[in-house]
Write an enzyme that holds these catalytic residues in place. Sequence first.
Site, mmCIF file in Angstrom:
data_model
loop_
_atom_site.group_PDB
_atom_site.id
_atom_site.type_symbol
_atom_site.label_atom_id
_atom_site.label_comp_id
_atom_site.label_asym_id
_atom_site.label_seq_id
_atom_site.Cartn_x
_atom_site.Cartn_y
_atom_site.Cartn_z
ATOM 1 N N SER A 29 -16.031 84.198 -18.027
ATOM 2 C CA SER A 29 -15.152 84.074 -19.203
ATOM 3 C C SER A 29 -14.716 85.439 -19.727
ATOM 4 C CB SER A 29 -15.879 83.305 -20.322
ATOM 5 O OG SER A 29 -17.057 83.985 -20.700
ATOM 6 N N ASN A 77 -26.223 82.342 -27.118
ATOM 7 C CA ASN A 77 -25.779 81.182 -27.908
ATOM 8 C C ASN A 77 -25.534 81.554 -29.373
ATOM 9 O OD1 ASN A 77 -26.194 79.950 -25.508
ATOM 10 N ND2 ASN A 77 -27.885 78.632 -26.166
ATOM 11 N N THR A 135 17.838 62.967 -48.006
ATOM 12 C CA THR A 135 16.706 62.173 -47.523
ATOM 13 C C THR A 135 17.259 61.446 -46.312
ATOM 14 O OG1 THR A 135 17.273 60.251 -48.858
ATOM 15 C CG2 THR A 135 15.774 61.833 -49.882
ATOM 16 N N HIS A 136 16.425 61.164 -45.347
ATOM 17 C CA HIS A 136 16.875 60.516 -44.093
ATOM 18 C C HIS A 136 18.013 61.291 -43.422
ATOM 19 C CE1 HIS A 136 14.693 56.902 -45.589
ATOM 20 N NE2 HIS A 136 15.194 57.281 -46.747
ATOM 21 N N SER A 164 24.389 83.144 -24.507
ATOM 22 C CA SER A 164 24.279 82.323 -23.297
ATOM 23 C C SER A 164 24.744 83.141 -22.104
ATOM 24 C CB SER A 164 25.149 81.078 -23.450
ATOM 25 O OG SER A 164 25.525 80.587 -22.176
ATOM 26 N N LYS A 171 28.640 81.712 -27.238
ATOM 27 C CA LYS A 171 27.447 81.104 -27.824
ATOM 28 C C LYS A 171 26.612 82.062 -28.657
ATOM 29 C CE LYS A 171 25.828 77.517 -27.510
ATOM 30 N NZ LYS A 171 25.200 76.668 -26.514
ATOM 31 N N ASN A 177 22.880 81.374 -30.308
ATOM 32 C CA ASN A 177 21.858 80.341 -30.424
ATOM 33 C C ASN A 177 20.700 80.772 -31.313
ATOM 34 O OD1 ASN A 177 23.306 78.737 -28.598
ATOM 35 N ND2 ASN A 177 22.260 79.670 -26.836
ATOM 36 N N GLU A 180 14.149 77.549 -32.507
ATOM 37 C CA GLU A 180 13.757 76.556 -31.494
ATOM 38 C C GLU A 180 12.361 76.835 -30.967
ATOM 39 O OE1 GLU A 180 17.521 75.113 -29.102
ATOM 40 O OE2 GLU A 180 17.575 77.268 -29.372
ATOM 41 N N TYR A 234 -26.369 73.913 -27.817
ATOM 42 C CA TYR A 234 -25.298 74.582 -27.075
ATOM 43 C C TYR A 234 -25.102 73.886 -25.737
ATOM 44 C CZ TYR A 234 -22.587 77.906 -24.389
ATOM 45 O OH TYR A 234 -21.607 78.470 -23.610
ATOM 46 N N GLN A 278 -17.715 76.852 -24.093
ATOM 47 C CA GLN A 278 -16.973 78.053 -23.692
ATOM 48 C C GLN A 278 -15.457 77.791 -23.758
ATOM 49 O OE1 GLN A 278 -18.514 80.652 -20.544
ATOM 50 N NE2 GLN A 278 -16.676 80.159 -19.381
ATOM 51 N N LYS A 287 -12.673 79.004 -26.810
ATOM 52 C CA LYS A 287 -12.068 80.303 -27.128
ATOM 53 C C LYS A 287 -10.589 80.417 -26.817
ATOM 54 C CE LYS A 287 -16.410 82.154 -26.324
ATOM 55 N NZ LYS A 287 -16.650 80.752 -26.004
HETATM 56 N N1 ARG Z 1 -19.611 82.585 -22.329
HETATM 57 C C1 ARG Z 1 -20.407 81.677 -23.077
HETATM 58 C C2 ARG Z 1 -19.540 80.931 -24.071
HETATM 59 O O1 ARG Z 1 -18.470 81.344 -24.309
HETATM 60 C C3 ARG Z 1 -21.444 82.429 -23.840
HETATM 61 C C4 ARG Z 1 -22.678 81.635 -24.100
HETATM 62 C C5 ARG Z 1 -23.367 81.357 -22.843
HETATM 63 N N2 ARG Z 1 -24.640 80.766 -23.075
HETATM 64 C C6 ARG Z 1 -25.326 80.188 -22.101
HETATM 65 N N3 ARG Z 1 -26.463 79.706 -22.422
HETATM 66 N N4 ARG Z 1 -24.874 80.098 -20.889
HETATM 67 O O2 ARG Z 1 -19.897 79.914 -24.583
#
Ligand code: ARG
Length: 497
Positions: free
Chosen positions: A50, A137, A182-183, A304, A310, A312, A317, A344, A349, A352
């Site tokens: 990650s 964690n 309205t509408h 365009s 044009k 735009n 949008e 956990y 993961q 994020k």
């Molecule tokens: N990369 C993990 C996450 O974003 C970090 C925590 C990992 N913990 C574990 N026990 N494998 O959640």
Amino acid sequence: MGRRLIVGTTIDRVDDKSLTENSAAANRTSLWGGRFAGGPSEALARLSVSVQFDWRLAPYDIAGSRAHARVLAGAGLLDPEELGRILAALDDLEAACASGTFRPTVDDEDVHTALERGLLERLGSLGGKLRAGRSRNDQVATDLRLYLRDHARGVAARLVELAEALVEQAGRHVDTAAPGMTHLQHAQPVTFGHWLLAHVQPLLRDLERLRDWDHRTAVSPLGAGALAGSGLPLDPGAVSKELGFRTSFANSMDAVADRDFVAEFLFVTAMIGVHLSRLGEEVVLWTSQEFGWVELDDAFATGSSIMPQKKNADIAELARGKSGRLVGGLVAVLTMLKGLPMTYDRDMQEDKEPAFDAVDTLELLLPALAGMISTMTVRVDRLVAAAPVGFSLATEVADWLVRKGVPFRDAHEITGKLVALCAARDCALDEVSDADLATVSEHLDPSVRDVLSVRSALAARITPGSTGPGPVADQLATAADQLTTWRNWTAESVVPR
Ligand code: ARG
């Protein structure tokens, strides 16, 4: 004076060249592996890595490490000399991350692994002492709270700027008449300033949502360990304080399992996205040939490739379109969390990328929208001409009858007949002859024409929050004051140092 912990570099792909450069497979740092016979399969490694997206948590992870080191020293688990060396190494590592001289490698599973490697490179085995009493964690939950609290203020600052652009335009149109709808049908005349301020109120609520969210999110998970707390004499309260949190966790299991703060953040950003999409849609309409109410500045419009004429409203949008990914991020995280057992789980993961994407999306979109709004030209002539079209003053007639003692039910009926007559004759309400007025109802007389102007309809709307120029000026002043207060909030720093 605090500082903002905004990391400069982000890495999008794990096969990014810069990631592989300083990869030293022989010195692979892993935070686990003692009980494993061999290294992870290629497929597992590729799936679980990650660091390509969580690297942006680095400055927050380092802040957490500083606080944790002090607590370990307080517990007698590091001597003062060791603490000094660890803090110096963390400073050095932080500077190296900021300058880009320290980068994650493909072998670093995540940001926590990469930073531990950086610490080991600087301190040798002393670097390994910092992991005592701490788990990824509680670390990752802490880092993400800090990151989002910090960036919520950035998003809020951009929201304030958009709201200020709307307020500034509204200030130019406190008494510019427009056909309120309205509408999407002409309903009653309003002032265009009032209309623009109607887009400011949702943004003010969004700012309030961010601050409410921030209060609930300002709880430190550090000290929860993997899930059970720590047998070492740690001090979660001291860590919480150092990291600028309000308090520390009440339950170590909840501390590592809770991602409400991510889902709730994504609700707020989705709501912001929806608000921006509604503003975007209106600008698309306003700039169309059919409306022709607004002309965009060249710098905030696109052309365009084939049609030279044009112009735009692509920003508007994109505002409409990007609400899709903001809503999608919320749905992704809620669905990911649903049914997860305590505590956990690696599923988490997946929290994020949607959260980072929401921040990135709004940080891109909001300045473009603010620029578009503050530079657009409002075609006052077109708005004023459109304001009475579609019998939008009919309610004035009904109210006039009510003031004469006619029950509203009858007044509505009488006015409806007058509208039907005008529609059949293709004339405006005030163009009906005195005789025709009398035929429609005995209660109508020529003095009704006094209320049949847009100007008088607007001027009559004097109660707080209505569309008349007076209340709009009050609303404008209040909104401007509120935005000043919000601006101060956005400048507060999350992590004191
Ligand atoms: N990369 C993990 C996450 O974003 C970090 C925590 C990992 N913990 C574990 N026990 N494998 O959640």
